[in-house]
Write a protein that holds these residues in place. Sequence first.
Motif, PDB file in Angstrom:
ATOM      1  N   GLN A  69       0.813  -1.214   0.000  1.00 51.04           N
ATOM      2  CA  GLN A  69       0.000   0.000   0.000  1.00 51.04           C
ATOM      3  C   GLN A  69       0.850   1.269   0.000  1.00 51.04           C
ATOM      4  OE1 GLN A  69      -2.885   0.113   3.136  1.00 51.04           O
ATOM      5  NE2 GLN A  69      -3.704   2.096   2.539  1.00 51.04           N
ATOM      6  N   GLU A  70       1.975   1.251   0.730  1.00 48.99           N
ATOM      7  CA  GLU A  70       2.777   2.466   0.840  1.00 48.99           C
ATOM      8  C   GLU A  70       3.446   2.856  -0.484  1.00 48.99           C
ATOM      9  OE1 GLU A  70       5.394  -0.959   2.501  1.00 48.99           O
ATOM     10  OE2 GLU A  70       3.275  -0.373   2.475  1.00 48.99           O
ATOM     11  N   LEU A  71       3.508   1.903  -1.425  1.00 46.69           N
ATOM     12  CA  LEU A  71       4.105   2.206  -2.737  1.00 46.69           C
ATOM     13  C   LEU A  71       3.084   2.201  -3.869  1.00 46.69           C
ATOM     14  CD1 LEU A  71       7.400   0.088  -2.644  1.00 46.69           C
ATOM     15  CD2 LEU A  71       7.154   2.544  -2.289  1.00 46.69           C
ATOM     16  N   ASN A  72       1.845   1.995  -3.545  1.00 47.02           N
ATOM     17  CA  ASN A  72       0.828   1.790  -4.583  1.00 47.02           C
ATOM     18  C   ASN A  72       0.313   3.108  -5.152  1.00 47.02           C
ATOM     19  OD1 ASN A  72      -0.760   0.347  -6.304  1.00 47.02           O
ATOM     20  ND2 ASN A  72      -2.314  -0.202  -4.786  1.00 47.02           N
ATOM     21  N   PHE A  73       1.223   3.817  -5.825  1.00 48.95           N
ATOM     22  CA  PHE A  73       0.894   5.034  -6.559  1.00 48.95           C
ATOM     23  C   PHE A  73       1.348   4.818  -8.000  1.00 48.95           C
ATOM     24  CE2 PHE A  73       1.728   6.327  -2.185  1.00 48.95           C
ATOM     25  CZ  PHE A  73       0.567   7.044  -1.878  1.00 48.95           C
ATOM     26  N   LYS A  74       0.557   5.252  -8.946  1.00 47.99           N
ATOM     27  CA  LYS A  74       0.863   4.966 -10.345  1.00 47.99           C
ATOM     28  C   LYS A  74       2.254   5.439 -10.761  1.00 47.99           C
ATOM     29  CE  LYS A  74      -1.101   5.093 -14.965  1.00 47.99           C
ATOM     30  NZ  LYS A  74       0.149   5.396 -15.633  1.00 47.99           N
ATOM     31  N   PRO A  75       2.682   6.670 -10.417  1.00 46.23           N
ATOM     32  CA  PRO A  75       4.039   7.063 -10.821  1.00 46.23           C
ATOM     33  C   PRO A  75       5.119   6.134 -10.263  1.00 46.23           C
ATOM     34  CG  PRO A  75       2.773   8.981 -10.102  1.00 46.23           C
ATOM     35  CD  PRO A  75       1.973   7.781  -9.726  1.00 46.23           C
ATOM     36  N   VAL A  76       4.883   5.622  -9.043  1.00 50.56           N
ATOM     37  CA  VAL A  76       5.879   4.725  -8.427  1.00 50.56           C
ATOM     38  C   VAL A  76       5.870   3.372  -9.137  1.00 50.56           C
ATOM     39  CG1 VAL A  76       6.576   3.551  -6.311  1.00 50.56           C
ATOM     40  CG2 VAL A  76       5.697   5.899  -6.207  1.00 50.56           C
ATOM     41  N   THR A  77       4.675   2.805  -9.344  1.00 47.48           N
ATOM     42  CA  THR A  77       4.608   1.488  -9.993  1.00 47.48           C
ATOM     43  C   THR A  77       5.077   1.568 -11.442  1.00 47.48           C
ATOM     44  OG1 THR A  77       2.255   1.856 -10.500  1.00 47.48           O
ATOM     45  CG2 THR A  77       2.784   0.639  -8.481  1.00 47.48           C
ATOM     46  N   ASP A  78       4.812   2.706 -12.119  1.00 45.90           N
ATOM     47  CA  ASP A  78       5.331   2.865 -13.484  1.00 45.90           C
ATOM     48  C   ASP A  78       6.853   2.784 -13.498  1.00 45.90           C
ATOM     49  OD1 ASP A  78       2.817   3.122 -14.509  1.00 45.90           O
ATOM     50  OD2 ASP A  78       2.890   5.295 -14.770  1.00 45.90           O
ATOM     51  N   ALA A  79       7.494   3.411 -12.501  1.00 43.25           N
ATOM     52  CA  ALA A  79       8.959   3.375 -12.422  1.00 43.25           C
ATOM     53  C   ALA A  79       9.459   1.968 -12.094  1.00 43.25           C
ATOM     54  CB  ALA A  79       9.446   4.368 -11.376  1.00 43.25           C
ATOM     55  N   LEU A  80       8.779   1.298 -11.159  1.00 44.30           N
ATOM     56  CA  LEU A  80       9.224  -0.030 -10.737  1.00 44.30           C
ATOM     57  C   LEU A  80       9.079  -1.059 -11.852  1.00 44.30           C
ATOM     58  CD1 LEU A  80       7.732  -0.250  -7.124  1.00 44.30           C
ATOM     59  CD2 LEU A  80      10.145  -0.050  -7.750  1.00 44.30           C
ATOM     60  N   PHE A  81       7.967  -0.986 -12.579  1.00 44.54           N
ATOM     61  CA  PHE A  81       7.682  -2.027 -13.560  1.00 44.54           C
ATOM     62  C   PHE A  81       8.020  -1.613 -14.985  1.00 44.54           C
ATOM     63  CE2 PHE A  81       4.090  -2.881 -10.361  1.00 44.54           C
ATOM     64  CZ  PHE A  81       4.932  -3.629  -9.556  1.00 44.54           C
ATOM     65  N   GLY A  82       8.608  -0.419 -15.144  1.00 42.46           N
ATOM     66  CA  GLY A  82       8.939   0.050 -16.483  1.00 42.46           C
ATOM     67  C   GLY A  82      10.167  -0.589 -17.084  1.00 42.46           C
ATOM     68  N   GLY A  83      10.973  -1.263 -16.266  1.00 40.02           N
ATOM     69  CA  GLY A  83      12.151  -1.961 -16.778  1.00 40.02           C
ATOM     70  C   GLY A  83      13.455  -1.204 -16.651  1.00 40.02           C
ATOM     71  N   ASN A  84      13.389   0.110 -16.384  1.00 37.68           N
ATOM     72  CA  ASN A  84      14.617   0.907 -16.342  1.00 37.68           C
ATOM     73  C   ASN A  84      15.416   0.727 -15.056  1.00 37.68           C
ATOM     74  OD1 ASN A  84      14.068   2.001 -18.870  1.00 37.68           O
ATOM     75  ND2 ASN A  84      12.851   3.667 -17.988  1.00 37.68           N
ATOM     76  N   LEU A  85      14.777   0.208 -14.009  1.00 33.87           N
ATOM     77  CA  LEU A  85      15.471   0.077 -12.721  1.00 33.87           C
ATOM     78  C   LEU A  85      16.101  -1.298 -12.539  1.00 33.87           C
ATOM     79  CD1 LEU A  85      13.028   1.932 -10.293  1.00 33.87           C
ATOM     80  CD2 LEU A  85      14.897   2.842 -11.684  1.00 33.87           C
ATOM     81  N   LEU A  86      15.892  -2.195 -13.504  1.00 31.64           N
ATOM     82  CA  LEU A  86      16.486  -3.522 -13.432  1.00 31.64           C
ATOM     83  C   LEU A  86      17.760  -3.565 -14.255  1.00 31.64           C
ATOM     84  CD1 LEU A  86      13.429  -5.934 -13.752  1.00 31.64           C
ATOM     85  CD2 LEU A  86      14.943  -5.676 -11.782  1.00 31.64           C
ATOM     86  N   GLY A  87      18.722  -4.335 -13.757  1.00 29.14           N
ATOM     87  CA  GLY A  87      19.956  -4.505 -14.497  1.00 29.14           C
ATOM     88  C   GLY A  87      19.810  -5.567 -15.568  1.00 29.14           C
ATOM     89  N   GLN A  88      20.932  -5.946 -16.153  1.00 27.30           N
ATOM     90  CA  GLN A  88      20.922  -6.965 -17.197  1.00 27.30           C
ATOM     91  C   GLN A  88      20.447  -8.296 -16.622  1.00 27.30           C
ATOM     92  OE1 GLN A  88      24.693  -7.369 -19.135  1.00 27.30           O
ATOM     93  NE2 GLN A  88      23.819  -8.331 -20.972  1.00 27.30           N
ATOM     94  N   ASP A  89      19.606  -8.989 -17.381  1.00 30.94           N
ATOM     95  CA  ASP A  89      19.048 -10.280 -16.977  1.00 30.94           C
ATOM     96  C   ASP A  89      18.232 -10.176 -15.701  1.00 30.94           C
ATOM     97  OD1 ASP A  89      20.332 -11.516 -19.155  1.00 30.94           O
ATOM     98  OD2 ASP A  89      22.178 -11.764 -17.980  1.00 30.94           O
ATOM     99  N   GLY A  90      17.645  -8.996 -15.443  1.00 32.60           N
ATOM    100  CA  GLY A  90      16.754  -8.851 -14.295  1.00 32.60           C
ATOM    101  C   GLY A  90      17.441  -8.670 -12.969  1.00 32.60           C
ATOM    102  N   THR A  91      18.744  -8.437 -12.973  1.00 32.30           N
ATOM    103  CA  THR A  91      19.452  -8.227 -11.709  1.00 32.30           C
ATOM    104  C   THR A  91      19.166  -6.819 -11.188  1.00 32.30           C
ATOM    105  OG1 THR A  91      21.401  -7.454 -12.904  1.00 32.30           O
ATOM    106  CG2 THR A  91      21.275  -9.809 -12.383  1.00 32.30           C
ATOM    107  N   PRO A  92      19.385  -6.571  -9.871  1.00 31.05           N
ATOM    108  CA  PRO A  92      19.181  -5.217  -9.335  1.00 31.05           C
ATOM    109  C   PRO A  92      19.989  -4.207 -10.130  1.00 31.05           C
ATOM    110  CG  PRO A  92      19.452  -6.762  -7.548  1.00 31.05           C
ATOM    111  CD  PRO A  92      19.733  -7.526  -8.819  1.00 31.05           C
TER     112      PRO A  92
END
Length: 625
Positions: free
Chosen positions: A426-449
């Motif tokens: 709930q504390e992260l359930n804001f569209k701008p936050v979820t867009d950033a988390l699930f947009g792919g730009n915050l993951l490294g190669q092969d899904g690593t942090p």
Amino acid sequence: MMDNLRAAANHVVLKIILGLIILSFILTGVSNYLIGGNSNYAAKVNDQEISRTQLENAFNNERSNLERRLGDRFSELASNEQYMAELRQRALQGLIDEALINQYARSLHLEISDEQVRQAIFKNPAFQNDGKFDNARYNAIITSMGMNADQYVQALRNQLTTDQLVKAVMGSDFILPGESDQFAALLSQERQVRTATISVDALAQKQQVSEQEIQNYYQQHTNNFMSPEQFRVSYIKLDAATLDENASEEEIQAYYDKHQDEFGQPQRNRYSLIQTKTEADANAVLAQLKQGADFATLAKEKSVDVITARNGGDMGWLEPGTTPEEFKNAGLKEKGQLSGVIKSSVGFLIVRLDDIEPAKVKPLSEVHNDISAKVKQEKALDAFFALQRKVSDAANNDNESLASAEKASGVKAVETGWFSRDAVPQELNFKPVTDALFGGNLLGQDGTPGSNSDIISVEGDRAFVVRITDHKPQAEKPLAEVKDQVSALVKHEKALKQANEEAQKLLSALKAGKGDEALKTAGISFSPPKTFERITQDTLTQPVFALPLPAKDKPSYGIGNDMQGNVALLALDEVRSGSMPEAQKKVMTERLTENNAEVAFEALLAGLRKEAKIKLGDASTSQQQ
């Protein structure tokens, strides 16, 4: 008739009021029926042009309505070019249909009287205050729109004519009393039904399943046994509400001095008006006024502005932003002062300045607390934005962790547990936050942090920096993990097939008159009768009402699935006509009539489309830049 209409419509008040009422027509395209286009049109409907501007207005109106309904979800659709193109085409089709209906109404010589036009203005809620027509409100709205009175009146007349046609078509359909009674009897029909249930769960417990069947089912339904993508996130939350700022007396005084317009009302003037068609008439009226004639009496007798004339010419209180330029330029400074004859786009005017209400400003003592709160809020927001910049720099400069951002913000990072896209904390359930988390730009190669996010603003007074600390991609669950689940599904599938086969055999026996023996052998029997109505909330309702009517002393039979998913044999013993209260019957008849009328109206539109010459222009597909 048109001369009379213009006498009623061409007055300075309508010049002021045009905009609000006509706004709806602009947005839906009606006003542009009156405006000539150019070669870059959207469509031509029987030589009537729909302009690019008209289409843009209609499309933007559709887009705005969609955005209001969907809120944050709208951005997803807005980024879909194909959907936006379809929305644009729907807007254009709506304009074409409106043009066809408008043309058809004119061909029938449908007429709207001058009085109907005037009443449409007087009764518009936008121009009313406490349920009564408010001349000052009317003046203010129209002045702000700056529309032409003739265009507005004609557009309003077109709209009222179209409404008249729609009502005529919608009112031409009816339901005869006998038909109404038949529909009521059918809708309120009751059916007495017995059921004999074959338990699927009981059969499933008796099923045997081989390893090969389990393997085959698993391979055929692999997508049903997936572990969702999982995330674990660390985040820093900044909240403007936690920043406590003070407001000094000097800051409060400075704010008060700088924002005087917020704490009072500008000077207002009250005017009266007499409007004439000709300059000669205006000069004659002015001469009478100078000889001492009563302004209000002359306004009622001589003014062609029908709205102000009824009030003795009174225009009400006007602020600078709502005062016509003709009034401002008349040089009126003192109460009771008369203007000369003023030439305007709607005729010739004589204006009198009736009263002046000086500008008022509340003393600081009355607004001190409000200003203090505003100053504190502004300082807190300034501090908040400065903090965001500081934290953003720290998060970008040290992209390996949130340690630097923690130090810059003075806020400890929080780490979540594992969660999926469908179960965001709930504390992260804001569209701008979820867009950033699930947009792919915050993951490294092969899904690593990967990297830290930039500052993500939420609702103006909160901001986040997030970092995906661990990630699990979507994956098939191994068969060993779901084997028991797969086995149960295979057993249920086999049991359902067996139940349907047994039901078909029993149904054949029942229809052949050998049902009692067959049911006894199967170990099932019919339940006591149950009454079904069309509104009965049961999965058996539809198959029950699909059964043919029973013969005398001989039920009709069928098969259905009950609420638990079991297979049920149905025996329809009796059909009774139910009773429907008169009030309910009336509502039913009205809805049937409306439905029939809608079908008739759509048929009319289809016919008009078929017969019309419709040509699409370049602007029908290209959006205005």
